[in-house]
Design an enzyme around this catalytic site. Structure first.
Site, mmCIF file in Angstrom:
data_model
loop_
_atom_site.group_PDB
_atom_site.id
_atom_site.type_symbol
_atom_site.label_atom_id
_atom_site.label_comp_id
_atom_site.label_asym_id
_atom_site.label_seq_id
_atom_site.Cartn_x
_atom_site.Cartn_y
_atom_site.Cartn_z
ATOM 1 N N LYS A 1 76.624 81.697 70.339
ATOM 2 C CA LYS A 1 75.887 82.091 71.541
ATOM 3 C C LYS A 1 76.715 83.108 72.332
ATOM 4 O O LYS A 1 77.755 82.783 72.886
ATOM 5 C CB LYS A 1 75.572 80.891 72.440
ATOM 6 C CG LYS A 1 74.471 81.286 73.433
ATOM 7 C CD LYS A 1 74.516 80.576 74.758
ATOM 8 C CE LYS A 1 75.547 81.042 75.737
ATOM 9 N NZ LYS A 1 75.299 82.362 76.354
ATOM 10 N N GLY B 1 86.132 81.384 77.597
ATOM 11 C CA GLY B 1 85.482 81.631 78.883
ATOM 12 C C GLY B 1 86.291 80.990 79.996
ATOM 13 O O GLY B 1 87.508 80.814 79.881
ATOM 14 N N SER B 2 85.595 80.640 81.063
ATOM 15 C CA SER B 2 86.290 80.135 82.244
ATOM 16 C C SER B 2 86.823 78.716 82.013
ATOM 17 O O SER B 2 86.268 77.950 81.231
ATOM 18 C CB SER B 2 85.332 80.127 83.434
ATOM 19 O OG SER B 2 84.250 79.260 83.167
ATOM 20 N N GLU C 1 86.667 76.365 84.098
ATOM 21 C CA GLU C 1 85.668 75.428 84.631
ATOM 22 C C GLU C 1 84.680 74.992 83.540
ATOM 23 O O GLU C 1 84.449 73.804 83.325
ATOM 24 C CB GLU C 1 84.934 76.141 85.772
ATOM 25 C CG GLU C 1 83.858 75.331 86.442
ATOM 26 C CD GLU C 1 82.894 76.236 87.227
ATOM 27 O OE1 GLU C 1 83.222 77.419 87.465
ATOM 28 O OE2 GLU C 1 81.802 75.747 87.548
ATOM 29 N N ILE C 2 84.119 75.965 82.817
ATOM 30 C CA ILE C 2 83.149 75.631 81.770
ATOM 31 C C ILE C 2 83.866 74.982 80.573
ATOM 32 O O ILE C 2 83.346 74.054 79.948
ATOM 33 C CB ILE C 2 82.341 76.871 81.317
ATOM 34 C CG1 ILE C 2 81.594 77.485 82.506
ATOM 35 C CG2 ILE C 2 81.366 76.522 80.203
ATOM 36 C CD1 ILE C 2 80.537 76.617 83.154
ATOM 37 N N GLY C 3 85.086 75.429 80.297
ATOM 38 C CA GLY C 3 85.871 74.825 79.213
ATOM 39 C C GLY C 3 86.041 73.323 79.413
ATOM 40 O O GLY C 3 85.902 72.530 78.476
ATOM 41 N N GLU D 1 89.715 78.698 74.654
ATOM 42 C CA GLU D 1 90.592 79.787 75.104
ATOM 43 C C GLU D 1 90.098 80.140 76.501
ATOM 44 O O GLU D 1 89.013 80.683 76.666
ATOM 45 C CB GLU D 1 90.491 80.954 74.124
ATOM 46 C CG GLU D 1 91.700 81.864 74.205
ATOM 47 C CD GLU D 1 91.457 83.036 75.111
ATOM 48 O OE1 GLU D 1 91.774 82.894 76.321
ATOM 49 O OE2 GLU D 1 90.952 84.057 74.641
ATOM 50 N N CYS E 1 91.757 87.991 79.768
ATOM 51 C CA CYS E 1 92.360 86.698 80.115
ATOM 52 C C CYS E 1 93.882 86.781 80.139
ATOM 53 O O CYS E 1 94.533 85.998 80.804
ATOM 54 C CB CYS E 1 91.866 85.607 79.187
ATOM 55 S SG CYS E 1 91.863 86.112 77.495
ATOM 56 N N GLU F 1 92.403 82.814 88.775
ATOM 57 C CA GLU F 1 92.080 83.953 87.914
ATOM 58 C C GLU F 1 91.004 84.792 88.606
ATOM 59 O O GLU F 1 89.984 84.254 89.041
ATOM 60 C CB GLU F 1 91.575 83.470 86.562
ATOM 61 C CG GLU F 1 91.310 84.630 85.630
ATOM 62 C CD GLU F 1 90.919 84.188 84.238
ATOM 63 O OE1 GLU F 1 89.994 83.374 84.117
ATOM 64 O OE2 GLU F 1 91.544 84.666 83.270
HETATM 65 P P1 ADP Z 1 81.927 83.862 83.279
HETATM 66 O O1 ADP Z 1 81.875 83.116 84.575
HETATM 67 O O2 ADP Z 1 82.967 84.878 83.267
HETATM 68 O O3 ADP Z 1 80.606 84.382 82.824
HETATM 69 P P2 ADP Z 1 81.710 81.502 81.725
HETATM 70 O O4 ADP Z 1 82.769 80.559 81.348
HETATM 71 O O5 ADP Z 1 80.686 81.031 82.716
HETATM 72 O O6 ADP Z 1 82.427 82.816 82.214
HETATM 73 O O7 ADP Z 1 80.917 82.012 80.450
HETATM 74 C C1 ADP Z 1 81.457 82.159 79.156
HETATM 75 C C2 ADP Z 1 80.406 81.745 78.140
HETATM 76 O O8 ADP Z 1 80.068 80.389 78.377
HETATM 77 C C3 ADP Z 1 79.087 82.511 78.208
HETATM 78 O O9 ADP Z 1 78.585 82.667 76.889
HETATM 79 C C4 ADP Z 1 78.191 81.584 78.997
HETATM 80 O O10 ADP Z 1 76.825 81.755 78.722
HETATM 81 C C5 ADP Z 1 78.665 80.241 78.492
HETATM 82 N N1 ADP Z 1 78.364 79.122 79.401
HETATM 83 C C6 ADP Z 1 78.317 79.127 80.748
HETATM 84 N N2 ADP Z 1 77.994 77.912 81.218
HETATM 85 C C7 ADP Z 1 77.836 77.093 80.148
HETATM 86 C C8 ADP Z 1 77.514 75.704 79.972
HETATM 87 N N3 ADP Z 1 77.279 74.908 81.007
HETATM 88 N N4 ADP Z 1 77.457 75.217 78.714
HETATM 89 C C9 ADP Z 1 77.717 76.011 77.652
HETATM 90 N N5 ADP Z 1 78.014 77.314 77.750
HETATM 91 C C10 ADP Z 1 78.089 77.865 78.980
#
Ligand code: ADP
Length: 507
Positions: A180, A233-234, A236-238, A255, A289, A390
């Site tokens: 995705k 990605g972030s 937070e989402i990690g 990462e 990053c 960050e």
């Molecule tokens: P940014 O804030 O820089 O966009 P994110 O960590 O939000 O960084 O996004 C990185 C990836 O994670 C993107 O592909 C985004 O669609 C995906 N993403 C964001 N939120 C979720 C979630 N709750 N579950 C799974 N994937 C997510």
């Protein structure tokens, strides 16, 4: 008006619309105009993609073919990427705001990285455990086997390379994938789908679903038929994804963010270090990053370095990313521009002094783009938010230190540990500092260079696991020990006596 190209999802070897028929647009961050219309994949699309990947893994040829065969197909994909580089380049520039120089480097490296993973695929994933095997007793074999269906969720900053860093090792080891891409850069991944579709990858081995994080991304991470989540990605989402993975113990590699320390010692070659620090902080408008966003300057060179660094930063040319003379393009989105400006406002409020930049540029030709000027903060302390969080924009915090020990202590006082650098002409000292930094990659007299043959990843809240290098294959395999008995003789197997059920007597 620019033309808007339509894309479809790539599921089970077919290009298809989203089940619900919905779409969304990605936008050129320099003009604010749409460049691509892509399907808005949701749970129903993820279900289809995971089912295809599951079947390709459980019954298909990919995990069962020889490594050499997989290697040949991956090598061909790398070559096809090279051949399509002009198209990949133009989509990357238009959709992500990458400058020509950055995009050229990324496309070239992505194809090259795929070639590297092709080579890894040819390596045997099976080897004897010499230390354990004894003729007449047992033979022991260690096998690395693919994990299964991998969910790969990637960001927008290096939209092609992040795809390859994930697809490469997963495919080399025989896994199948649902990828995705970020909502900001879906066209890049769907362009890659065209190349994969022209390759010999069997249907369902790779599936690409565009969509929003909280919809497609969340559905993918939660899917019970997914065996592994790989995410960049972030932080937070990690963390969310790791918690999600805990439900059924999916394997995880993450990462995540960084707040890397770039340490300039008194004895550094200043002309080299100034260039390196500009590159560290501002490459790709700081949307890396690994960006060197905490610039630590030793007392003796502080004033001179800062003077030269600021002077040079003033001359960074912001402009149309499609023009070769442009140093910095816009940030990827309006949302990202606003986030960065908020961080800058918070820094000012906390008492840091903004020495340069600190706002969106006022030049009329840049008004449609999501730009932020290269920004330098001084009078920063390590406890301020601008030194801790960050930012993912062209913002650097300058901090002063007196001794080597103080530099190490301040550099390590961070929740992150992705990368760092030290600049000194005393190689022993530089190495000593590098060894003490709690980070996954440390450069000495250099910055940002990542090699496909070396593992890349973070300490602390910068992540879990490693990408690239042979370590990447470890992240996409389970380890199996096979014990082959060579004793045979029951009477020598005293351990069977622990269960001494008598054999039934003949009737
Ligand atoms: P940014 O804030 O820089 O966009 P994110 O960590 O939000 O960084 O996004 C990185 C990836 O994670 C993107 O592909 C985004 O669609 C995906 N993403 C964001 N939120 C979720 C979630 N709750 N579950 C799974 N994937 C997510």
């Amino acid at each position: 008006m620019s033309t808007v190209k339509d894309y479809q999802l790539w599921i089970n070897g077919q290009f298809v619309p989203a089940v619900a028929g919905e779409t969304f647009e990605s936008v050129n961050p320099f003009t604010g105009e749409p460049v691509a219309r892509v399907p808005r994949g949701k749970k129903a699309d993820i279900d289809k993609a995971v089912a295809a990947a599951r079947q390709a893994f459980d019954e298909g040829r990919w995990p069962r073919m020889s490594g050499e065969e997989r290697s040949r197909i991956l090598k061909d994909i790398g070559e096809k990427m090279d051949a399509a580089s002009a198209q990949l380049l133009s989509v990357m520039i238009a959709e992500s705001g990458s400058t020509v120089r950055k995009a050229k480097g990324e496309v070239w490296l992505s194809a090259k990285n795929m070639g590297y993973f092709a080579k890894l695929a040819a390596q045997s994933l099976e080897k004897p455990i010499e230390a354990l095997s004894r003729p007449g007793v047992s033979k022991n074999v260690l096998r690395r086997e693919p994990i299964g269906v991998c969910a790969q969720i990637i960001p927008w900053n290096f939209p092609l390379q992040m795809a390859i860093w994930k697809l490469g090792p997963a495919l080399a080891a025989g896994n199948t994938v649902v990828l995705k891409p970020a909502e900001e850069t879906p066209a890049m991944a769907l362009e890659l789908a065209q190349i994969l579709a022209d390759s010999e990858l069997p249907p369902g081995v790779v599936n690409i679903v565009s969509g929003y994080g909280e919809e497609a991304g969340a559905a993918l991470a939660a899917h019970p038929d997914v065996d592994k989540i790989a995410f960049t990605g972030s932080t937070e989402i990690g963390k969310k994804l790791m918690a999600e993975a805990a439900h059924d113990l999916k394997r995880v590699t993450l990462e995540l963010g960084g707040k890397s320390a770039n340490i300039i010692m008194d004895d550094a070659d200043l002309s080299q270090a100034v260039d390196g620090a500009l590159y560290a902080a501002f490459f790709h408008s700081g949307q890396c990053c690994t960006a060197g966003t905490r610039l630590f300057l030793q007392d003796g060179i502080y004033d001179e370095f800062l003077k030269r660094f600021t002077e040079r930063a003033k001359h960074i040319h912001l402009g149309n990313p499609a023009e070769k003379s442009t140093d910095l393009g816009p940030l990827v989105s309006k949302k990202q521009q606003e986030r960065v400006l908020q961080h800058i406002a918070a820094g000012k409020k906390e008492g840091a002094t903004c020495l340069l930049g600190g706002q969106a540029p006022t030049a009329p030709e840049l008004q449609d783009g999501y730009f932020v000027e290269p920004t330098i903060f001084v009078d920063v302390t390590n406890d301020m938010a601008i030194a801790r969080e960050e930012i993912f924009g062209p913002v650097v915090s300058v901090l002063r230190f007196k001794t080597e020990a103080e530099a190490v202590k301040l550099a390590n006082a961070s929740q992150y540990g992705l990368a760092g650098a030290v600049w000194s002409q005393d190689s022993e000292k530089a190495l000593r500092v590098a060894q003490q930094l709690r980070a996954g990659t440390v450069w000495i007299n250099e910055y940002h260079l990542i090699n496909e043959k070396a593992p890349f990843g973070g300490y602390k809240q910068s992540g879990l696991g490693r990408e690239l290098g042979e370590d990447a294959l470890d992240e996409y395999t389970e380890v199996k020990h096979i014990h082959i008995d060579e004793i045979g003789d029951r009477s020598k197997k005293f351990w069977y006596d622990a269960v001494s059920a008598p054999a039934p007597q003949p009737a």
